[in-house]
Write an enzyme that holds these catalytic residues in place. Structure first.
Site, PDB file in Angstrom:
ATOM      1  N   CYS A 181      45.355  37.647  36.430  1.00  0.00           N
ATOM      2  CA  CYS A 181      46.241  37.267  37.529  1.00  0.00           C
ATOM      3  C   CYS A 181      47.501  36.660  36.934  1.00  0.00           C
ATOM      4  O   CYS A 181      47.422  35.774  36.082  1.00  0.00           O
ATOM      5  CB  CYS A 181      45.548  36.254  38.444  1.00  0.00           C
ATOM      6  SG  CYS A 181      46.569  35.760  39.848  1.00  0.00           S
ATOM      7  N   LEU A 182      48.655  37.133  37.421  1.00  0.00           N
ATOM      8  CA  LEU A 182      49.925  36.612  36.899  1.00  0.00           C
ATOM      9  C   LEU A 182      50.113  35.148  37.278  1.00  0.00           C
ATOM     10  O   LEU A 182      50.916  34.447  36.658  1.00  0.00           O
ATOM     11  CB  LEU A 182      51.086  37.467  37.425  1.00  0.00           C
ATOM     12  CG  LEU A 182      51.033  38.940  36.997  1.00  0.00           C
ATOM     13  CD1 LEU A 182      52.139  39.740  37.670  1.00  0.00           C
ATOM     14  CD2 LEU A 182      51.131  39.066  35.477  1.00  0.00           C
ATOM     15  N   HIS A 215      45.540  37.300  47.786  1.00  0.00           N
ATOM     16  CA  HIS A 215      46.697  36.409  47.613  1.00  0.00           C
ATOM     17  C   HIS A 215      47.358  36.123  48.959  1.00  0.00           C
ATOM     18  O   HIS A 215      47.755  34.985  49.238  1.00  0.00           O
ATOM     19  CB  HIS A 215      47.738  37.050  46.685  1.00  0.00           C
ATOM     20  CG  HIS A 215      47.501  36.833  45.227  1.00  0.00           C
ATOM     21  ND1 HIS A 215      47.391  35.572  44.668  1.00  0.00           N
ATOM     22  CD2 HIS A 215      47.383  37.703  44.193  1.00  0.00           C
ATOM     23  CE1 HIS A 215      47.199  35.692  43.358  1.00  0.00           C
ATOM     24  NE2 HIS A 215      47.189  36.968  43.040  1.00  0.00           N
ATOM     25  N   GLY A 274      50.121  44.585  39.837  1.00  0.00           N
ATOM     26  CA  GLY A 274      50.229  44.241  41.253  1.00  0.00           C
ATOM     27  C   GLY A 274      50.973  42.933  41.411  1.00  0.00           C
ATOM     28  O   GLY A 274      51.152  42.182  40.434  1.00  0.00           O
ATOM     29  N   HIS A 292      42.541  42.271  45.395  1.00  0.00           N
ATOM     30  CA  HIS A 292      43.083  41.080  44.725  1.00  0.00           C
ATOM     31  C   HIS A 292      44.398  40.642  45.393  1.00  0.00           C
ATOM     32  O   HIS A 292      44.605  39.460  45.664  1.00  0.00           O
ATOM     33  CB  HIS A 292      43.287  41.425  43.243  1.00  0.00           C
ATOM     34  CG  HIS A 292      43.870  40.359  42.392  1.00  0.00           C
ATOM     35  ND1 HIS A 292      43.179  39.745  41.361  1.00  0.00           N
ATOM     36  CD2 HIS A 292      45.111  39.787  42.371  1.00  0.00           C
ATOM     37  CE1 HIS A 292      43.948  38.857  40.774  1.00  0.00           C
ATOM     38  NE2 HIS A 292      45.143  38.867  41.361  1.00  0.00           N
ATOM     39  N   GLU A 293      45.260  41.632  45.692  1.00  0.00           N
ATOM     40  CA  GLU A 293      46.574  41.286  46.275  1.00  0.00           C
ATOM     41  C   GLU A 293      46.437  40.810  47.722  1.00  0.00           C
ATOM     42  O   GLU A 293      47.137  39.873  48.142  1.00  0.00           O
ATOM     43  CB  GLU A 293      47.536  42.483  46.197  1.00  0.00           C
ATOM     44  CG  GLU A 293      47.788  43.026  44.797  1.00  0.00           C
ATOM     45  CD  GLU A 293      48.155  41.977  43.775  1.00  0.00           C
ATOM     46  OE1 GLU A 293      48.726  40.935  44.148  1.00  0.00           O
ATOM     47  OE2 GLU A 293      47.855  42.177  42.583  1.00  0.00           O
ATOM     48  N   GLN A 332      52.803  35.100  45.715  1.00  0.00           N
ATOM     49  CA  GLN A 332      52.956  34.663  44.315  1.00  0.00           C
ATOM     50  C   GLN A 332      54.401  34.320  43.952  1.00  0.00           C
ATOM     51  O   GLN A 332      54.646  33.671  42.944  1.00  0.00           O
ATOM     52  CB  GLN A 332      52.449  35.753  43.358  1.00  0.00           C
ATOM     53  CG  GLN A 332      50.943  35.969  43.425  1.00  0.00           C
ATOM     54  CD  GLN A 332      50.513  37.099  42.521  1.00  0.00           C
ATOM     55  OE1 GLN A 332      50.590  38.253  42.896  1.00  0.00           O
ATOM     56  NE2 GLN A 332      50.062  36.775  41.326  1.00  0.00           N
TER      57      GLN A 332
HETATM   58  O1  K1U Z   1      48.244  39.841  41.422  1.00  0.00           O
HETATM   59  C1  K1U Z   1      48.391  39.638  40.230  1.00  0.00           C
HETATM   60  O2  K1U Z   1      48.314  38.513  39.781  1.00  0.00           O
HETATM   61  C2  K1U Z   1      48.636  40.791  39.299  1.00  0.00           C
HETATM   62  C3  K1U Z   1      47.396  41.175  38.511  1.00  0.00           C
HETATM   63  C4  K1U Z   1      46.659  42.254  39.280  1.00  0.00           C
HETATM   64  C5  K1U Z   1      45.272  42.596  38.887  1.00  0.00           C
HETATM   65  C6  K1U Z   1      44.921  42.821  37.573  1.00  0.00           C
HETATM   66  C7  K1U Z   1      43.615  43.166  37.243  1.00  0.00           C
HETATM   67  C8  K1U Z   1      42.673  43.311  38.219  1.00  0.00           C
HETATM   68  C9  K1U Z   1      43.023  43.060  39.515  1.00  0.00           C
HETATM   69  C10 K1U Z   1      44.324  42.720  39.853  1.00  0.00           C
HETATM   70  C11 K1U Z   1      47.840  41.667  37.143  1.00  0.00           C
HETATM   71  O3  K1U Z   1      48.551  42.610  37.047  1.00  0.00           O
HETATM   72  S1  K1U Z   1      47.293  40.795  35.756  1.00  0.00           S
HETATM   73  C12 K1U Z   1      47.992  41.723  34.398  1.00  0.00           C
HETATM   74  C13 K1U Z   1      47.286  43.004  34.124  1.00  0.00           C
HETATM   75  O4  K1U Z   1      46.168  43.199  34.574  1.00  0.00           O
HETATM   76  C14 K1U Z   1      47.934  44.055  33.328  1.00  0.00           C
HETATM   77  C15 K1U Z   1      49.169  43.883  32.795  1.00  0.00           C
HETATM   78  C16 K1U Z   1      49.759  44.896  32.050  1.00  0.00           C
HETATM   79  C17 K1U Z   1      49.106  46.082  31.844  1.00  0.00           C
HETATM   80  C18 K1U Z   1      47.853  46.259  32.366  1.00  0.00           C
HETATM   81  C19 K1U Z   1      47.271  45.257  33.116  1.00  0.00           C
HETATM   82 ZN    ZN Z   2      46.811  37.607  41.142  1.00  0.00          ZN
END
Ligand code: K1U
Ligand code: ZN
Length: 179
Positions: free
Chosen positions: A91-92, A137, A46, A133-134, A51
Site C-alpha cells: 500500500c502506498l 480505501h 492503484g 483494496h482501492e 489517499q
Molecule cells: O492503493 C494503494 O496503496 C496502491 C497499491 C495497490 C495494491 C498493491 C498490491 C495489492 C493490492 C493493491 C500499490 O500499488 S503498492 C505498490 C505495488 O504493489 C507495486 C508497485 C510497482 C510495481 C508493482 C507493484
Molecule cells: Zn493502499
C-alpha cells in the site's frame, strides 16, 4: 497535471468515508489525470482519492505489465463476490510493508468510467484484489486492518518513528498520527 501527496498510515484522513460523485465534471477529469500521474510516479498499481486527501469515490488502477492500461472507476461498487484467495499486498499509504490478505477471488463491479458512462464487469486475479483494496480505501479501510493488532501496532510504531526521524520519502505527504 500535478503530482499529489500521498497520505501515510496512521493519518486520520485515511479513515474518512468518501462521498459518491453526483456527476463527472471537468474537475473530476483533472483529479483523475493527477491521480494517474501520481500512481505511475509512485510507482503503484492503484490509487484511491482518499489517499491524496480527496473524499470522493474515485479510484485508478493499472495492473498491466507495461503500466500502459489505465482504468478509472468512479463510484465503484462490488455487486457480487465469489470464492476467496490470499495474495500479498502493499500500500502506498503504508510504505515498505507487504503482507498476505484474504479477499474475494472473483468480483462483479459496477462503476462509471472517466466520461461518466456506466460500466459493469467481472474481475479476478490481481485486478480483483486491487479493486477491492482501492474500494476499501474509499471506505476508510486499510489492508493493515486485516492483520493482527500486534502486527498493526508494530507497523504504526515503525512509521511513526520514521516520521519523527524525518526520513525522506519523495512525493509522499506527512502523516498526522491519530494516537
Ligand atoms: O492503493 C494503494 O496503496 C496502491 C497499491 C495497490 C495494491 C498493491 C498490491 C495489492 C493490492 C493493491 C500499490 O500499488 S503498492 C505498490 C505495488 O504493489 C507495486 C508497485 C510497482 C510495481 C508493482 C507493484
Ligand atoms: Zn493502499
Amino acid at each position: 497535471m500535478a503530482l499529489l501527496s500521498i497520505l501515510h498510515f496512521p493519518d486520520p484522513r485515511l479513515r474518512i468515508q468518501a462521498k459518491p460523485l453526483p456527476a463527472v465534471t471537468a474537475e473530476t477529469r483533472r483529479l483523475v489525470a493527477d491521480m494517474l500521474e501520481t500512481m505511475y510516479a509512485a510507482p503503484g498499481i492503484g490509487l484511491a482519492a482518499t489517499q491524496v486527501g480527496v473524499d470522493k469515490r474515485v479510484i485508478v488502477v493499472d495492473v498491466s505489465e507495461n503500466q500502459d492500461q489505465p482504468r478509472v472507476y468512479i463510484n465503484p461498487q462490488i455487486l457480487r463476490r465469489d470464492g476467496t484467495e490470499r495474495m500479498q499486498e502493499g500500500c502506498l499509504s503504508v510504505p515498505g510493508v507487504f503482507e498476505e490478505v484474504e479477499r474475494a477471488e472473483h468480483i462483479r463491479v459496477r462503476a462509471l468510467d472517466r466520461d461518466g458512462e456506466p460500466l459493469e464487469f467481472d474481475a479476478d486475479g490481481l485486478l480483483a484484489v486491487c479493486i477491492q483494496h482501492e474500494i476499501d480505501h474509499l471506505d476508510g479501510k486499510l489492508f493493515v486492518d486485516y492483520l493482527s493488532e500486534l502486527k498493526r501496532r508494530r507497523i504504526r510504531k515503525q512509521l511513526e518513528k520514521e516520521l519523527r526521524e524525518g526520513r525522506e520519502r519523495p512525493r509522499t505527504g506527512a502523516a498526522t498520527p491519530s494516537i
